[in-house]
Design an enzyme around this catalytic site. Structure first.
Site, PDB file in Angstrom:
ATOM      1  N   GLY A 193      69.021  -4.007  35.698  1.00  0.00           N
ATOM      2  CA  GLY A 193      68.998  -3.568  34.295  1.00  0.00           C
ATOM      3  C   GLY A 193      69.750  -4.577  33.447  1.00  0.00           C
ATOM      4  O   GLY A 193      70.396  -4.242  32.455  1.00  0.00           O
ATOM      5  N   ALA A 194      69.652  -5.843  33.877  1.00  0.00           N
ATOM      6  CA  ALA A 194      70.516  -6.888  33.314  1.00  0.00           C
ATOM      7  C   ALA A 194      70.208  -7.218  31.861  1.00  0.00           C
ATOM      8  O   ALA A 194      71.030  -7.824  31.172  1.00  0.00           O
ATOM      9  CB  ALA A 194      70.408  -8.142  34.175  1.00  0.00           C
TER      10      ALA A 194
ATOM     11  N   GLY B 250      69.660  -4.813  29.716  1.00  0.00           N
ATOM     12  CA  GLY B 250      69.960  -3.578  28.983  1.00  0.00           C
ATOM     13  C   GLY B 250      71.328  -3.592  28.330  1.00  0.00           C
ATOM     14  O   GLY B 250      72.068  -4.576  28.425  1.00  0.00           O
TER      15      GLY B 250
ATOM     16  N   ALA C  22      74.624  -3.577  30.718  1.00  0.00           N
ATOM     17  CA  ALA C  22      74.784  -4.899  31.338  1.00  0.00           C
ATOM     18  C   ALA C  22      75.327  -5.921  30.341  1.00  0.00           C
ATOM     19  O   ALA C  22      76.070  -6.837  30.720  1.00  0.00           O
ATOM     20  CB  ALA C  22      73.442  -5.372  31.901  1.00  0.00           C
TER      21      ALA C  22
ATOM     22  N   ARG D  31      63.251  16.596  32.831  1.00  0.00           N
ATOM     23  CA  ARG D  31      64.261  16.059  33.746  1.00  0.00           C
ATOM     24  C   ARG D  31      63.620  15.640  35.080  1.00  0.00           C
ATOM     25  O   ARG D  31      63.935  14.621  35.656  1.00  0.00           O
ATOM     26  CB  ARG D  31      65.335  17.136  33.988  1.00  0.00           C
ATOM     27  CG  ARG D  31      66.680  16.607  34.429  1.00  0.00           C
ATOM     28  CD  ARG D  31      67.615  17.756  34.707  1.00  0.00           C
ATOM     29  NE  ARG D  31      67.208  18.485  35.894  1.00  0.00           N
ATOM     30  CZ  ARG D  31      67.619  18.211  37.124  1.00  0.00           C
ATOM     31  NH1 ARG D  31      68.473  17.238  37.313  1.00  0.00           N
ATOM     32  NH2 ARG D  31      67.207  18.911  38.144  1.00  0.00           N
TER      33      ARG D  31
ATOM     34  N   ASP E 289      83.489   9.381  33.610  1.00  0.00           N
ATOM     35  CA  ASP E 289      83.913  10.763  33.360  1.00  0.00           C
ATOM     36  C   ASP E 289      85.424  10.896  33.581  1.00  0.00           C
ATOM     37  O   ASP E 289      86.121  11.564  32.831  1.00  0.00           O
ATOM     38  CB  ASP E 289      83.137  11.710  34.275  1.00  0.00           C
ATOM     39  CG  ASP E 289      81.638  11.491  34.151  1.00  0.00           C
ATOM     40  OD1 ASP E 289      81.112  11.673  33.041  1.00  0.00           O
ATOM     41  OD2 ASP E 289      80.999  11.088  35.137  1.00  0.00           O
TER      42      ASP E 289
ATOM     43  N   HIS F  15      77.366  13.523  38.416  1.00  0.00           N
ATOM     44  CA  HIS F  15      77.511  12.921  37.080  1.00  0.00           C
ATOM     45  C   HIS F  15      76.432  13.548  36.188  1.00  0.00           C
ATOM     46  O   HIS F  15      75.372  12.988  35.967  1.00  0.00           O
ATOM     47  CB  HIS F  15      77.344  11.401  37.126  1.00  0.00           C
ATOM     48  CG  HIS F  15      77.208  10.815  35.752  1.00  0.00           C
ATOM     49  ND1 HIS F  15      78.247  10.770  34.861  1.00  0.00           N
ATOM     50  CD2 HIS F  15      76.139  10.291  35.095  1.00  0.00           C
ATOM     51  CE1 HIS F  15      77.831  10.244  33.722  1.00  0.00           C
ATOM     52  NE2 HIS F  15      76.550   9.945  33.839  1.00  0.00           N
TER      53      HIS F  15
HETATM   54  P1  NAX Z   1      69.012   0.376  28.804  1.00  0.00           P
HETATM   55  O1  NAX Z   1      67.719   1.124  28.610  1.00  0.00           O
HETATM   56  O2  NAX Z   1      69.651  -0.335  27.665  1.00  0.00           O
HETATM   57  O3  NAX Z   1      68.823  -0.696  29.984  1.00  0.00           O
HETATM   58  C1  NAX Z   1      68.194  -0.381  31.176  1.00  0.00           C
HETATM   59  C2  NAX Z   1      67.568  -1.638  31.697  1.00  0.00           C
HETATM   60  O4  NAX Z   1      67.060  -1.362  33.003  1.00  0.00           O
HETATM   61  C3  NAX Z   1      66.402  -2.142  30.845  1.00  0.00           C
HETATM   62  O5  NAX Z   1      66.575  -3.503  30.534  1.00  0.00           O
HETATM   63  C4  NAX Z   1      65.194  -1.913  31.750  1.00  0.00           C
HETATM   64  O6  NAX Z   1      64.167  -2.854  31.557  1.00  0.00           O
HETATM   65  C5  NAX Z   1      65.857  -2.058  33.115  1.00  0.00           C
HETATM   66  N1  NAX Z   1      65.061  -1.533  34.226  1.00  0.00           N
HETATM   67  C6  NAX Z   1      64.194  -0.493  34.233  1.00  0.00           C
HETATM   68  N2  NAX Z   1      63.606  -0.380  35.435  1.00  0.00           N
HETATM   69  C7  NAX Z   1      64.128  -1.360  36.208  1.00  0.00           C
HETATM   70  C8  NAX Z   1      63.910  -1.769  37.543  1.00  0.00           C
HETATM   71  N3  NAX Z   1      63.025  -1.147  38.325  1.00  0.00           N
HETATM   72  N4  NAX Z   1      64.599  -2.832  38.025  1.00  0.00           N
HETATM   73  C9  NAX Z   1      65.473  -3.477  37.247  1.00  0.00           C
HETATM   74  N5  NAX Z   1      65.716  -3.157  35.960  1.00  0.00           N
HETATM   75  C10 NAX Z   1      65.053  -2.102  35.449  1.00  0.00           C
HETATM   76  O7  NAX Z   1      70.010   1.448  29.469  1.00  0.00           O
HETATM   77  P2  NAX Z   1      71.594   1.417  29.582  1.00  0.00           P
HETATM   78  O8  NAX Z   1      72.185   2.031  28.376  1.00  0.00           O
HETATM   79  O9  NAX Z   1      72.035   0.072  30.002  1.00  0.00           O
HETATM   80  O10 NAX Z   1      71.798   2.496  30.756  1.00  0.00           O
HETATM   81  C11 NAX Z   1      71.379   2.229  32.074  1.00  0.00           C
HETATM   82  C12 NAX Z   1      71.495   3.474  32.939  1.00  0.00           C
HETATM   83  O11 NAX Z   1      72.858   3.910  33.029  1.00  0.00           O
HETATM   84  C13 NAX Z   1      70.697   4.683  32.443  1.00  0.00           C
HETATM   85  O12 NAX Z   1      70.044   5.292  33.551  1.00  0.00           O
HETATM   86  C14 NAX Z   1      71.789   5.615  31.940  1.00  0.00           C
HETATM   87  O13 NAX Z   1      71.382   6.967  31.982  1.00  0.00           O
HETATM   88  C15 NAX Z   1      72.900   5.326  32.921  1.00  0.00           C
HETATM   89  N6  NAX Z   1      74.254   5.730  32.560  1.00  0.00           N
HETATM   90  C16 NAX Z   1      75.062   6.171  33.562  1.00  0.00           C
HETATM   91  C17 NAX Z   1      76.381   6.498  33.351  1.00  0.00           C
HETATM   92  C18 NAX Z   1      77.264   6.957  34.464  1.00  0.00           C
HETATM   93  O14 NAX Z   1      78.413   7.310  34.179  1.00  0.00           O
HETATM   94  N7  NAX Z   1      76.841   7.003  35.732  1.00  0.00           N
HETATM   95  C19 NAX Z   1      76.971   6.429  31.982  1.00  0.00           C
HETATM   96  C20 NAX Z   1      76.216   5.546  31.068  1.00  0.00           C
HETATM   97  C21 NAX Z   1      74.720   5.584  31.182  1.00  0.00           C
HETATM   98  O15 NAX Z   1      74.236   6.665  30.449  1.00  0.00           O
END
Ligand code: NAX
Length: 332
Positions: A11-12, A14, A17, A98, A159, A187
């Site tokens: 997700g680099a 995003g 990242a 969901r 959290d 989470h």
């Molecule tokens: P973004 O939508 O800004 O970035 C996600 C990135 O992942 C995008 O660039 C997308 O193209 C890429 N991606 C999608 N499928 C992929 C794959 N198969 N291989 C590689 N890359 C892929 O999201 P962002 O705000 O950066 O959040 C990323 C994730 O973190 C989301 O699932 C979000 O729900 C989760 N979170 C988890 C948290 C936690 O505490 N565990 C808190 C923050 C966040 O909400």
């Protein structure tokens, strides 16, 4: 100086990242003496955006960063990596249930588990951030049978940091004065932020958080809800989900796993449950852990009252349901 280690961030391209890569490349996770090769994985439509991230990393002129490898190929991304931050996931789109989100994302983590199994170092440390983080970590580990299951963890440190910040603000003390406030379970909004084993330094003496706050109604009510709903509150205000704080928490998680925790201090990590504290076995459940020599251990012997036990039961049940749904998707 040490030999470089390879670290992958998915997700680099995003938003998490964007903060995370800078923190890692500055040495805040693996240390100021540890050179790095960063592998950046995203999906093919994001390669243009990723190129911009690569340019910015170069322009940061960071001495520890020896090479950056942007790719859409998991085989390249996971080749010989020592640590993985699995951030990339499909975001929830309008009208998506969901279940649809879970189904899309567990498929991603199945494929990445298989790629880790084939290409990564056998001692890789994997942190799953992408949601549903706990269940994604379980799926990923399931499809990487050659890697020890304890090497797959999910992030609940954000959290924990939120919970600690709430307690510090309530008591008017610096954040560093509050310790051992932990997160149990998933989470998700069923997580249980638990201050009952927390301690706080006030005016040179150590007190229980419970006694210092001296407000059970707050600690079992408003405090718990604020932490559970903090992600939604950030989205409502920022119109985007938590990113800077999520990146910081991912660094804290991997830093402590890599370097260890200080004696008497514990941190929250989603880890494979052995059934401690009545949690369901074989789900990735957030527990308080202590870490030494790169290995985490669930802290034993903490007291849980009936309120806490009821909260653990709710979040444990949700994780068992998610596991059932995820495994059904994977084997379909
Ligand atoms: P973004 O939508 O800004 O970035 C996600 C990135 O992942 C995008 O660039 C997308 O193209 C890429 N991606 C999608 N499928 C992929 C794959 N198969 N291989 C590689 N890359 C892929 O999201 P962002 O705000 O950066 O959040 C990323 C994730 O973190 C989301 O699932 C979000 O729900 C989760 N979170 C988890 C948290 C936690 O505490 N565990 C808190 C923050 C966040 O909400």
């Amino acid at each position: 100086m040490a030999e470089p280690i390879r670290v992958v961030v998915t997700g680099a391209a995003g938003q998490i990242a964007y903060s995370l890569l800078y923190m890692i490349a500055r040495g805040e996770v693996f240390g100021k003496e540890q050179p790095l090769v960063l592998h950046l994985l995203d999906i093919p439509p994001m390669m243009g955006v990723l190129e911009g991230v690569v340019m910015e990393l170069a322009d940061c002129a960071l001495p520890l960063l020896r090479q950056v490898i942007p790719t859409a190929d998991p085989a390249v991304a996971f080749k010989d990596v020592a640590a993985a931050f699995l951030v990339g996931a499909m975001p929830r789109k309008e009208g998506m249930e969901r279940k649809d989100l879970l189904s899309a994302n567990v498929k991603i983590f199945k494929a990445q588990g298989q790629a880790i199994d084939q290409h990564a170092r056998k001692d890789i440390k994997v942190l799953v951030v992408g949601n549903p983080a706990n269940t994604n970590a379980l799926v990923c580990s399931h499809y990487a049978p050659s890697i020890p299951r304890e090497n797959f963890t999910a992030m609940t440190r954000l959290d924990q940091n939120r919970a600690t910040a709430q307690i510090a603000a309530k008591l008017g003390v610096p954040i560093s004065a509050v310790k051992n406030v932990v997160i149990w379970g998933n989470h998700s909004s069923t997580q249980f932020p638990d201050p009952s084993n927390g301690i706080v330094e006030i005016n040179g003496s150590t007190k229980r958080v419970w006694d210092a706050v001296n407000d059970a109604a707050f600690l079992q009510g408003n405090f718990v809800e604020t932490v559970q709903k903090r992600g939604a509150a950030v989205i409502a205000a920022r119109k985007m989900s938590s990113a800077m704080s999520a990146a910081k928490a991912a660094c804290d998680h991997m830093h402590d796993w890599w370097h260890g925790t200080t004696s008497g201090q514990f941190v929250s990590m989603g880890v494979l449950s052995d059934g401690s504290y009545g949690a369901p076995k074989d789900v990735v459940f957030s527990f308080p852990v202590e870490i030494s020599n790169g290995k985490w251990k669930i802290v034993q012997g903490l007291q849980l009252d009936d309120f806490a036990k009821s909260k653990l039961a709710v979040t444990g049940k949700e994780l068992e349901e998610e596991k059932g749904e995820a495994m059904a998707v994977c084997s379909a």
